[in-house]
Design a protein around this motif. Structure first.
Motif, PDB file in Angstrom:
ATOM      1  N   GLY A  66      -1.563   9.175   3.082  1.00 22.10           N
ATOM      2  CA  GLY A  66      -2.050   8.482   1.728  1.00 22.10           C
ATOM      3  C   GLY A  66      -1.288   7.292   1.756  1.00 22.10           C
ATOM      4  O   GLY A  66      -0.306   6.917   2.027  1.00 22.10           O
ATOM      5  N   HIS A  92      -2.545   6.283  -8.421  1.00 19.96           N
ATOM      6  CA  HIS A  92      -1.945   6.941  -7.367  1.00 19.96           C
ATOM      7  C   HIS A  92      -2.509   7.994  -6.372  1.00 19.96           C
ATOM      8  O   HIS A  92      -2.013   8.992  -6.289  1.00 19.96           O
ATOM      9  CB  HIS A  92      -0.483   7.221  -7.487  1.00 19.96           C
ATOM     10  CG  HIS A  92       0.294   6.180  -8.196  1.00 19.96           C
ATOM     11  ND1 HIS A  92       1.586   6.311  -9.000  1.00 19.96           N
ATOM     12  CD2 HIS A  92       0.047   4.869  -8.379  1.00 19.96           C
ATOM     13  CE1 HIS A  92       2.000   5.120  -9.231  1.00 19.96           C
ATOM     14  NE2 HIS A  92       1.088   4.244  -9.086  1.00 19.96           N
ATOM     15  N   ALA A 130      -3.766  12.854  -7.653  1.00 23.58           N
ATOM     16  CA  ALA A 130      -3.570  11.363  -8.385  1.00 23.58           C
ATOM     17  C   ALA A 130      -2.891  11.641  -9.769  1.00 23.58           C
ATOM     18  O   ALA A 130      -3.401  11.766 -10.792  1.00 23.58           O
ATOM     19  CB  ALA A 130      -4.855  10.841  -8.704  1.00 23.58           C
ATOM     20  N   ASP A 176       0.815  -1.102   0.037  1.00 26.09           N
ATOM     21  CA  ASP A 176       0.057  -0.102  -0.079  1.00 26.09           C
ATOM     22  C   ASP A 176       0.751   1.271  -0.280  1.00 26.09           C
ATOM     23  O   ASP A 176       0.629   2.289  -0.518  1.00 26.09           O
ATOM     24  CB  ASP A 176      -1.089   0.003   1.397  1.00 26.09           C
ATOM     25  CG  ASP A 176      -2.168  -0.753   1.157  1.00 26.09           C
ATOM     26  OD1 ASP A 176      -2.479  -1.347  -0.133  1.00 26.09           O
ATOM     27  OD2 ASP A 176      -3.186  -0.716   1.991  1.00 26.09           O
ATOM     28  N   GLY A 200      -3.552  10.027  -3.542  1.00 28.72           N
ATOM     29  CA  GLY A 200      -3.207   9.991  -2.331  1.00 28.72           C
ATOM     30  C   GLY A 200      -1.821  10.462  -2.371  1.00 28.72           C
ATOM     31  O   GLY A 200      -0.958  10.398  -1.192  1.00 28.72           O
ATOM     32  N   ALA A 201      -0.959  10.318  -3.645  1.00 25.93           N
ATOM     33  CA  ALA A 201       0.622  10.520  -3.459  1.00 25.93           C
ATOM     34  C   ALA A 201       0.955  11.926  -2.913  1.00 25.93           C
ATOM     35  O   ALA A 201       1.823  12.504  -2.375  1.00 25.93           O
ATOM     36  CB  ALA A 201       0.846  10.276  -4.880  1.00 25.93           C
ATOM     37  N   SER A 256       3.292   7.446   2.167  1.00 24.02           N
ATOM     38  CA  SER A 256       3.919   8.321   1.226  1.00 24.02           C
ATOM     39  C   SER A 256       3.622   9.755   1.327  1.00 24.02           C
ATOM     40  O   SER A 256       4.432  10.692   0.971  1.00 24.02           O
ATOM     41  CB  SER A 256       3.648   7.655  -0.127  1.00 24.02           C
ATOM     42  OG  SER A 256       3.886   6.430  -0.328  1.00 24.02           O
ATOM     43  N   GLY A 302      -5.077   3.670  -5.008  1.00 20.15           N
ATOM     44  CA  GLY A 302      -4.836   4.970  -3.975  1.00 20.15           C
ATOM     45  C   GLY A 302      -5.960   5.001  -2.969  1.00 20.15           C
ATOM     46  O   GLY A 302      -7.295   4.763  -3.239  1.00 20.15           O
ATOM     47  N   ARG A 303      -5.602   5.368  -1.848  1.00 18.42           N
ATOM     48  CA  ARG A 303      -6.606   5.803  -0.484  1.00 18.42           C
ATOM     49  C   ARG A 303      -6.155   6.644   0.292  1.00 18.42           C
ATOM     50  O   ARG A 303      -4.705   6.603   0.570  1.00 18.42           O
ATOM     51  CB  ARG A 303      -6.923   4.345  -0.008  1.00 18.42           C
ATOM     52  CG  ARG A 303      -8.199   4.756   1.336  1.00 18.42           C
ATOM     53  CD  ARG A 303      -8.504   3.371   1.730  1.00 18.42           C
ATOM     54  NE  ARG A 303      -9.735   2.844   0.869  1.00 18.42           N
ATOM     55  CZ  ARG A 303     -10.445   1.818   1.129  1.00 18.42           C
ATOM     56  NH1 ARG A 303      -9.917   0.908   2.256  1.00 18.42           N
ATOM     57  NH2 ARG A 303     -11.275   1.496   0.460  1.00 18.42           N
ATOM     58  N   PRO A 350      -0.950   5.543  -1.842  1.00 16.49           N
ATOM     59  CA  PRO A 350      -1.200   5.848  -3.251  1.00 16.49           C
ATOM     60  C   PRO A 350      -1.164   4.443  -4.037  1.00 16.49           C
ATOM     61  O   PRO A 350      -1.140   4.475  -5.184  1.00 16.49           O
ATOM     62  CB  PRO A 350      -0.161   6.813  -3.701  1.00 16.49           C
ATOM     63  CG  PRO A 350       1.102   6.651  -2.800  1.00 16.49           C
ATOM     64  CD  PRO A 350       0.295   6.240  -1.367  1.00 16.49           C
ATOM     65  N   TRP A 352      -2.694   1.533  -3.012  1.00 19.55           N
ATOM     66  CA  TRP A 352      -3.819   0.746  -2.210  1.00 19.55           C
ATOM     67  C   TRP A 352      -4.544   0.211  -3.642  1.00 19.55           C
ATOM     68  O   TRP A 352      -4.634   0.749  -4.643  1.00 19.55           O
ATOM     69  CB  TRP A 352      -4.714   1.528  -1.498  1.00 19.55           C
ATOM     70  CG  TRP A 352      -5.717   0.852  -0.947  1.00 19.55           C
ATOM     71  CD1 TRP A 352      -5.757   0.246   0.272  1.00 19.55           C
ATOM     72  CD2 TRP A 352      -7.393   0.774  -1.680  1.00 19.55           C
ATOM     73  NE1 TRP A 352      -7.223  -0.317   0.432  1.00 19.55           N
ATOM     74  CE2 TRP A 352      -7.981   0.121  -0.437  1.00 19.55           C
ATOM     75  CE3 TRP A 352      -7.741   1.348  -2.645  1.00 19.55           C
ATOM     76  CZ2 TRP A 352      -9.359  -0.104  -0.960  1.00 19.55           C
ATOM     77  CZ3 TRP A 352      -9.156   0.841  -2.909  1.00 19.55           C
ATOM     78  CH2 TRP A 352      -9.830   0.279  -1.983  1.00 19.55           C
ATOM     79  N   ASP A 359      -2.794  -0.318  -7.377  1.00 17.38           N
ATOM     80  CA  ASP A 359      -2.268   1.335  -7.243  1.00 17.38           C
ATOM     81  C   ASP A 359      -3.192   2.152  -7.533  1.00 17.38           C
ATOM     82  O   ASP A 359      -2.915   3.396  -8.084  1.00 17.38           O
ATOM     83  CB  ASP A 359      -1.080   1.297  -8.165  1.00 17.38           C
ATOM     84  CG  ASP A 359       0.044   0.321  -7.522  1.00 17.38           C
ATOM     85  OD1 ASP A 359      -0.011  -0.222  -6.701  1.00 17.38           O
ATOM     86  OD2 ASP A 359       1.202   0.437  -8.598  1.00 17.38           O
TER      87      ASP A 359
END
Length: 199
Positions: free
Chosen positions: A95, A141, A163, A86, A143-144, A90, A109-110, A97, A99, A107
């Motif tokens: 985050g 991605h 994202a 997960d 939440g990156a 990050s 993201g959450r 990214p 997930w 990938d």
């Protein structure tokens, strides 16, 4: 105190990750997590393996104490990612990214939101007070990148989530999602969505 140039040896405090490859320090922020009006240090370690290989972790060190050399094990709160891969932490706060929705949509993201004052010594990202999940697209991605600010001048913080891998306007054109006072939402239901230009 004034800030002048120096080396890491001159640091007033040094915080060290727990294990090789954890990526401790990949993201950092300061916030008052316990309501004592003193800033706390929040550190991401997106390759931490505590909940599975590269599940990630976020560590909270409460401010107010006299720090010198501090190890990850002495964090006041350690929040572990949900599942292997997960990369939780990050971007802090919270985050993940990489997930995955399922075994084939990866990938996505959450983002995880925790209320201040509710943190215990050991927690899982799954116990967050609210979650925000990316669109069901592999490699978005979501939440990156994270930021909060009062975007609409109503006195409450709004959540901004990047994202960069979103392909809505072309390969990796990217998207920015704005959640205005919304809790536990899917990316597609964000109050505002900004889409990058096609290359």
């Amino acid at each position: 105190n004034s800030i002048t140039g120096g080396t890491s040896a001159n640091a007033d405090a040094t915080f060290t990750g727990a294990a090789t490859g954890d990526g401790f320090g990949a993201s950092i922020t300061i916030g008052d997590t316990d309501g004592d009006l003193i800033g706390d240090l929040i550190v991401g370690a997106p390759q931490d393996d505590g909940a599975g290989t590269d599940a990630g972790a976020v560590l909270v060190f409460r401010g107010g104490a006299s720090f010198s050399g501090i190890g990850a094990a002495s964090a006041n709160t350690i929040v572990l990612g949900e599942t292997a891969g997960d990369a939780f932490g990050s971007a802090v706060a919270g985050g993940a990214p990489l997930w995955d929705v399922d075994g084939s949509t990866t990938d996505v993201g959450r983002v995880y939101l925790f209320w201040g004052g509710t943190l215990s010594a050991s927690m899982s990202a799954g116990s967050a007070n609210a979650t925000f999940t990316g669109e069901a697209n592999s490699d978005d991605h979501f939440g990156a990148a994270l930021q909060t600010a009062d975007f609409d001048d109503e006195g409450l913080a709004d959540l901004f989530v990047g994202a960069a891998g979103n392909d809505a306007a072309g390969s990796n054109a990217g998207r920015l999602y704005v959640f205005v006072g919304t809790l536990s939402a899917a990316a597609a239901s964000a109050d505002l969505i900004y889409t990058g230009a096609a290359s």
